[in-house]
Write a protein that holds these residues in place. Sequence first.
Motif, mmCIF file in Angstrom:
data_model
loop_
_atom_site.group_PDB
_atom_site.id
_atom_site.type_symbol
_atom_site.label_atom_id
_atom_site.label_comp_id
_atom_site.label_asym_id
_atom_site.label_seq_id
_atom_site.Cartn_x
_atom_site.Cartn_y
_atom_site.Cartn_z
ATOM 1 N N PHE A 357 0.840 -1.191 0.000
ATOM 2 C CA PHE A 357 0.000 0.000 0.000
ATOM 3 C C PHE A 357 0.885 1.255 0.000
ATOM 4 C CE2 PHE A 357 -2.120 3.509 2.155
ATOM 5 C CZ PHE A 357 -3.319 3.556 1.474
ATOM 6 N N PRO A 358 0.572 2.218 -0.847
ATOM 7 C CA PRO A 358 -0.470 2.197 -1.866
ATOM 8 C C PRO A 358 -0.033 1.430 -3.108
ATOM 9 C CG PRO A 358 0.712 4.267 -1.988
ATOM 10 C CD PRO A 358 1.294 3.520 -0.816
ATOM 11 N N GLU A 359 -0.997 1.130 -3.963
ATOM 12 C CA GLU A 359 -0.640 0.533 -5.254
ATOM 13 C C GLU A 359 0.106 1.581 -6.082
ATOM 14 O OE1 GLU A 359 -4.252 -0.658 -7.067
ATOM 15 O OE2 GLU A 359 -4.869 -1.960 -5.413
ATOM 16 N N ILE A 360 1.178 1.165 -6.732
ATOM 17 C CA ILE A 360 1.982 2.093 -7.533
ATOM 18 C C ILE A 360 2.144 1.498 -8.929
ATOM 19 C CG2 ILE A 360 4.224 3.229 -7.787
ATOM 20 C CD1 ILE A 360 4.458 3.163 -4.740
ATOM 21 N N HIS A 361 1.639 2.196 -9.918
ATOM 22 C CA HIS A 361 1.741 1.753 -11.308
ATOM 23 C C HIS A 361 2.595 2.761 -12.081
ATOM 24 C CE1 HIS A 361 -1.592 -1.051 -10.505
ATOM 25 N NE2 HIS A 361 -2.178 -0.044 -9.875
ATOM 26 N N TRP A 362 3.489 2.265 -12.906
ATOM 27 C CA TRP A 362 4.321 3.173 -13.685
ATOM 28 C C TRP A 362 4.501 2.650 -15.094
ATOM 29 C CZ3 TRP A 362 9.023 1.826 -15.887
ATOM 30 C CH2 TRP A 362 9.616 0.640 -15.445
ATOM 31 N N ALA A 363 4.833 3.547 -15.976
ATOM 32 C CA ALA A 363 5.126 3.193 -17.370
ATOM 33 C C ALA A 363 6.089 4.235 -17.911
ATOM 34 C CB ALA A 363 3.851 3.156 -18.210
ATOM 35 N N ALA A 364 6.849 3.850 -18.923
ATOM 36 C CA ALA A 364 7.799 4.772 -19.557
ATOM 37 C C ALA A 364 7.919 4.436 -21.028
ATOM 38 C CB ALA A 364 9.168 4.699 -18.882
ATOM 39 N N VAL A 365 8.138 5.449 -21.835
ATOM 40 C CA VAL A 365 8.362 5.273 -23.274
ATOM 41 C C VAL A 365 9.602 6.066 -23.646
ATOM 42 C CG1 VAL A 365 7.446 5.593 -25.587
ATOM 43 C CG2 VAL A 365 5.900 4.983 -23.730
ATOM 44 N N GLU A 366 10.579 5.381 -24.219
ATOM 45 C CA GLU A 366 11.828 6.019 -24.612
ATOM 46 C C GLU A 366 11.752 6.482 -26.063
ATOM 47 O OE1 GLU A 366 15.055 3.331 -24.014
ATOM 48 O OE2 GLU A 366 14.289 2.609 -22.087
ATOM 49 N N TRP A 367 12.205 7.695 -26.300
ATOM 50 C CA TRP A 367 12.268 8.173 -27.679
ATOM 51 C C TRP A 367 13.218 7.286 -28.498
ATOM 52 C CZ3 TRP A 367 10.076 12.122 -24.832
ATOM 53 C CH2 TRP A 367 9.216 12.981 -25.506
ATOM 54 N N GLY A 368 14.398 7.026 -27.954
ATOM 55 C CA GLY A 368 15.413 6.302 -28.719
ATOM 56 C C GLY A 368 15.022 4.880 -29.064
ATOM 57 N N ALA A 369 14.169 4.255 -28.234
ATOM 58 C CA ALA A 369 13.771 2.874 -28.498
ATOM 59 C C ALA A 369 12.759 2.779 -29.630
ATOM 60 C CB ALA A 369 13.187 2.251 -27.232
ATOM 61 N N LEU A 370 12.039 3.863 -29.902
ATOM 62 C CA LEU A 370 10.962 3.821 -30.890
ATOM 63 C C LEU A 370 11.190 4.741 -32.082
ATOM 64 C CD1 LEU A 370 7.840 3.831 -28.515
ATOM 65 C CD2 LEU A 370 8.994 1.870 -29.531
ATOM 66 N N ILE A 371 12.086 5.709 -31.948
ATOM 67 C CA ILE A 371 12.260 6.718 -32.992
ATOM 68 C C ILE A 371 13.731 6.850 -33.321
ATOM 69 C CG2 ILE A 371 11.887 9.140 -33.626
ATOM 70 C CD1 ILE A 371 9.709 9.135 -31.353
ATOM 71 N N GLU A 372 14.061 6.792 -34.591
ATOM 72 C CA GLU A 372 15.451 6.940 -35.020
ATOM 73 C C GLU A 372 15.649 8.340 -35.584
ATOM 74 O OE1 GLU A 372 18.568 5.121 -38.332
ATOM 75 O OE2 GLU A 372 16.632 4.133 -37.988
ATOM 76 N N GLU A 373 16.553 9.080 -34.960
ATOM 77 C CA GLU A 373 16.865 10.429 -35.429
ATOM 78 C C GLU A 373 17.883 10.326 -36.553
ATOM 79 O OE1 GLU A 373 17.985 14.832 -33.636
ATOM 80 O OE2 GLU A 373 18.415 13.032 -32.470
ATOM 81 N N ARG A 374 17.564 10.945 -37.706
ATOM 82 C CA ARG A 374 18.440 10.856 -38.877
ATOM 83 C C ARG A 374 18.848 12.251 -39.309
ATOM 84 N NH1 ARG A 374 14.783 6.991 -42.664
ATOM 85 N NH2 ARG A 374 13.426 8.809 -42.406
ATOM 86 N N SER A 375 20.122 12.464 -39.442
ATOM 87 C CA SER A 375 20.654 13.777 -39.794
ATOM 88 C C SER A 375 20.165 14.201 -41.176
ATOM 89 C CB SER A 375 22.180 13.735 -39.781
ATOM 90 O OG SER A 375 22.709 14.983 -40.165
#
Length: 989
Positions: A357-375
């Motif tokens: 207690f208390p219940e704790i929920h979390w989430a994260a989204v990484e830019w680098g894991a899903l989006i490739e930056e190209r020059s």
Amino acid sequence: MALTHWHAKLAAWTHDPAEKALVLLRDPAGHEGGTAAVLQEAIFGHPGIPAELRDIVAKADRWASAGDRPQWPRDERDGRYPSWAQIRFDESAVLIHPLSGEQYDLSKLTEIDPGQIKEVSTAHFKSLIQPGNGEPVDARKTALAFWRFGPESPAPELAKLWDLLPADTRVPDHTIWAHLDLTSAYASAFYADPNRNPALFTVSLGPVQDFIAQARTTSDLWAGSHLLSRLAWEAIRVVCERLGPDAVLFPQLRGVPLVDLWLRDDMGLPPERFADCDWVKHKTDANPLFAAALPNRFVALVPAAQVEKLADDIRQRVRECVKTQARRALDLLCRRADRPARPEAAETQIAQQLEGFPEIHWAAVEWGALIEERSGQPPATEKLEEAMRLFHPNGNGKPGFLGSEAWKLLSRELKVEGQTFFAPNPGVLYPAVYDVLDRTQAAAKAVRTFAQSPQEGYRCSLCGEREWLSDERKLLDLPPGRRQESGSLWAAVQGTSLARKGEHLCAPCTLKRFWPNLFADDMRDVLGLKLTRYVVSTHTMALGTSLERWLDNPVPLPIPLASQLEQLIEEDTVALPRKLALRLHKARHEELLMLRGLPLFMERRKENLASDDPNEREQSRELLDSIEKELKETVFGHKPEAYYAFILMDGDRMGVWLSGQGEEGKAYLLPFETTWHPRIREVIGQRHPSGDLADYRKARRPVSPARHMAISAALNGYALHLARHIVEDLGKGKLIYAGGDDVLAMVSVDDLLSVMLLLRLAYSGVFPDCANKAWKLLGLGASGFDLRRGHVLYNDRLYRVMGHKATASMGAVIAHHQAPLGYVLRQLREAERRAKSEGGRDAFSISLLKRSGGAIHLTCPWLEREPRARSNWETLSGSDVETTPMGQLIRLRNSFAGEGFSRRAAYLTHGWLENIPANPESLASMLAYQFARQSGGDEVLETYGRRLAGLAYTVKPGDPEGFIRDFLAVAEFLAREGRFQADTAQDRR
């Protein structure tokens, strides 16, 4: 100088000067050569920002800008913007509301000299630079000082403009402060991550509703809300300590009292900077620190490499905090029970019952894991699309934001007249990253794991779920009737504020019950003030109506009653609604001050009604009856008010406001061109009436960091300042909880309707024209409180709120003070649900729970829906406010309370409604006739009868007679003698 991510923040905070809009195109040194250059050298030494940080800050600036505004084209030869893309703010000062799109023309600001404003700004920020221990500058303290005090106006002549200065004069819908906050958050995330990879990170705590609802007293209700808000801060504080409060995008933390206290006492910012804050000065629970003002969820921008560590530390910090406070509560219980030490059995129960207690929920989204930056190219989104398809499985097109018209335009370079108008970078994909984050956390919350904890003995008196805390296991087997004789921990506190007769509480409920005492002790220690934790009871709130009438025309108290009250207030202190308490304090009349003891006097006598001894119960009932008779005949002139009200407000579609998803979400999103300066809009419209740029102008602007920060800031100001002022200063009420768009408040019945309406209007920052007439209808008196065009002016500060597109639904319950609180709260939640379901949102629902039995439910929209009426508060005049449903209800209540309109009209109307022909004209004619007859031929009320019939057919065409019965019943009940003052009602008419 050993660089840290705090230096990266300072570099970001000084990459643009705060006064940029006021000096742009006016200062020969350029906006980067004035205050920014001076501050950079003052912090980093010559030549300014170290090379190691320049690229990071430049990247952070690009990402922050890309998420919030277009990149306007520059000439390829000299890098200048074309003349049509340049706006001199001093000559054409325009601001745009970020959520409603409403435009504010400030005219010319040429009287503000660029040299003078640079000097003022430079001096302001230099005064915020904090010296270090062995270093010229303490980077962490200085970054925190810039964040907290930078937006505070450095000169009186700048007034409220400083806080609203735009980041870009061409897109003046978001402030320079929002841009600096976001750039700073990106910069520290880039710097602190080895791969320069930021992540969106969200955490939520629960359960919320169940924990708060398990309440037997208003003290329990406040404590549950406040404790969860405090635990939310413990979670947020982990992020703030490591990455700074600007890393938290939602909720907005600037100015939150708990955050200020942390900045002063834990982070070491100068105490004199906080000397004028309300939380430093107030000595009662009017102190803002007693406000439950933080929601149970937050969103932050953090380094991806730190996500799991942050989540683990948050879980450990919050749960350890709960256990520490529970042990403090047990210590207090032991002291009251005269026990020298904590019983081992009770400590074991605390550990078991608070596990998880208390219940704790979390989430994260990484830019680098899903989006490739190209020059030199748009970012690659294949992985992002794959992740989004998990939550958008249907359809052949691209999912979510990637399938929107906006992304089709933003996903490639937009060329205009041979120049690049927009070049996308990963910052543009904030809407998609947030979408994945939001849905990932929802999925995580849906998968809940439960650890079984055997509960063998008798259960807690409050929640009924866990064993009560005991000093010996064998006592848990005793039935309720034998516990008092056993000498248990709870025996010594029975019948006090800590436990009612017969109560034995579990660990979470003990913490909730004792939390007011624990928190007040903390505040006394940290503030050095004699804070007293007051709780306004339901009985006190009900009596508030009668007490205010008595204060308007006080008569001497009977001597026997006065002597008892005098003795009682020496023993204890009772809390009145803040508005009454201030009047009593200003009056300083001995008899007036003694009246503070009346609610407590009645409460003490009422408690004896629960005695096991029938003779004691009968004596208490006879005594209460005699006291009420004496109060009626000699003090109030009427029977003391016994009813009070609860209000529960919730902003409509807040999830949709944040996500912008679906057709509903699209309706809240503004076209890109709506956020542009009108001159830019006009020029581009003339030069490019068709083609890509025309499509771009008309496309809906997706959610952005600045939008989220604008929503958060609007809700922050509303929760911390405006809702409390309305409930406690303008009305006779007590704010229990205000966490953004959610408000829970208790209020006296005579102020109920006006407080409801004003809470709704302040949420959107709208008020009809001819405000004096509208204020008179409300009858609250609100000097220094002004609402208009998405803003609220209060206490010489301008708050930007949600704007006219935002709506809110509200439930209210009118109940007898002896009605079980749990039952009243269930009815309150039902009323709020009816407002959203039956009322179709942007509505209110009032439940009248009569002690004699039965309930009346009135549900109605705030504004009549088309085609009968306009649906925007901005279009209403002062006289039109009386024709709104709530305006009509207030007007009818006022009329019933006056001398010229008999309350018999309500009862007579009930009699003939069932026999009236089922058509609008017959109903309107009969209602107009009845109102005219009972008012002695008042033409205004005759017209009003016709309006009420029209409202009934608009709101409830299937049962207009039932709607009118409920409408009249609520108005008549609220107008009864002693509940609403007749002469005041006449004034309001």
